[in-house]
Design an enzyme around this catalytic site. Sequence first.
Site, PDB file in Angstrom:
ATOM      1  N   CYS A   1       0.818  -1.216   0.000  1.00 20.45           N
ATOM      2  CA  CYS A   1       0.000   0.000   0.000  1.00 20.45           C
ATOM      3  C   CYS A   1       0.849   1.263   0.000  1.00 20.45           C
ATOM      4  CB  CYS A   1      -0.963  -0.006   1.183  1.00 20.45           C
ATOM      5  SG  CYS A   1      -0.192  -0.462   2.751  1.00 20.45           S
TER       6      CYS A   1
ATOM      7  N   HIS B   1      -3.000   6.351   4.643  1.00 20.12           N
ATOM      8  CA  HIS B   1      -1.557   6.438   4.845  1.00 20.12           C
ATOM      9  C   HIS B   1      -1.065   7.788   4.328  1.00 20.12           C
ATOM     10  CE1 HIS B   1      -1.664   2.374   6.019  1.00 20.12           C
ATOM     11  NE2 HIS B   1      -0.975   1.800   5.052  1.00 20.12           N
TER      12      HIS B   1
END
Length: 345
Positions: A131, A243
Amino acid sequence: MAYRVAIVGATGNVGREMLQTLAERKFPVSDAVALASARSIGREVSFGEDDILKVQDLATFDFKGIDLVLSSPGAKISAEFAPRAARAGAVVIDNTSHWRMDPDVPLVVPEVNPNALAGFGKKNIIANPNCSTIQMVVALKPLHDAAKIKRVVVSTYQSVSGKGKEAMDELFTQTRGIYVNDAMVQEHFTKQIAFNVIPHIDNFMDDGSTKEEWKMVVETKKILDPSIKVHATCVRVPVFIGHAESVNVEFERQLTADEARELLREAPGVSVVDHRVDGGYVTPAEAAGEDSVFVSRLREDPTIENGLAFWCVSDNLRKGAALNAVQIAEALVGRPEFKKAKKAA
C-alpha cells in the site's frame, strides 16, 4: 463480456473493499464468489447495493470456470492457493506480499507500469504492491519521466487498518480505555498505539530496517526503475484509515516545485491540493473513501542539488489495495493476451 470473479479473503477489510469497488466501478461480473477460511463459511458479505454473497470455503473450492481471482488472504495462504487457482485457468490478482518479487510475476500499478501485464501468463498471477509503495510510485512516475529520479527518502505515517480489523479494534479499545481509565490491552502492536506512534512495521531485518521498509525499496525498483535509490522509515500512527508520506526526492536535473505541480495535475490518479495557507493540504481524514493519491506541500529542497519535497496521502484500503487490484483487472481484460487465453480455454 462478463467474467466469473472470486474474492479470496472476502470477510477482511480489503476483501470487503474489493467487493464494493467492483460494484462501484461496474466491473463486468457475471458471477461473484466470496471465499474465506473455514471459520467464515456461511457468513454474508455485500456485493453492491442489492446482492448478498454467502462465504464459501477456500480450502475446498474448485476454481475451474473462474476467470479472475482478487485475493487478500495473507501471504502463507496465498502461497498455497494461488497456484491451484492459476492451474485451473483463473488469473490471480494477489494483494499479499508473497508473489511481489517473483521474477515471473508482474508487480503492477496501472498508472505507472501497465505494460508489465504482458507477462501475466507465465504463472497466471499478478501481484498488487504494498500500500505505501503504490501511492508513492503513482506520485513519482510523472516526476521521474520528466527529470529522472536518483534517490528517494521517505517517511511513512501508516494507519492501523493496514494491519487489519483487529488492529483497528485495538486502537479503538485503547483510546476508549484511556478516557475511562481501563487497563491498557496490547495484543497486535509492540507498543501502545493510542496517542502514540510506533516506528516499526513488520519484522526487523539484519541491516536494522523492517520488512515494510524493504518492501518500499525493492518494489519501487521493480515497478519504476531499478536504478532509483530508496531509503524508507515506516511508522504506524493512531489513524484508522489513510496512509501519509513525507517524500524527499533528488533528480538528475532541476525540477522546480511549479513544474512538478503542473506535471502532477496532469497525471492519472493524482489530485494536487497544494495551497500555502492554513489547511491547504490533504490529511488521511479527507483521503479516506477517496480513490486519488493526494499531493500537497510541494517545495524545493535547497540542501541538495535538484531536490524536491512533498506530502502524499491516500486511502490504503482503496488505492493502496482494493482499487489498485480492480484497476489491474480492468486493464487485464482489455489486453489481447488475456482475450486470447480466454478464447483458448
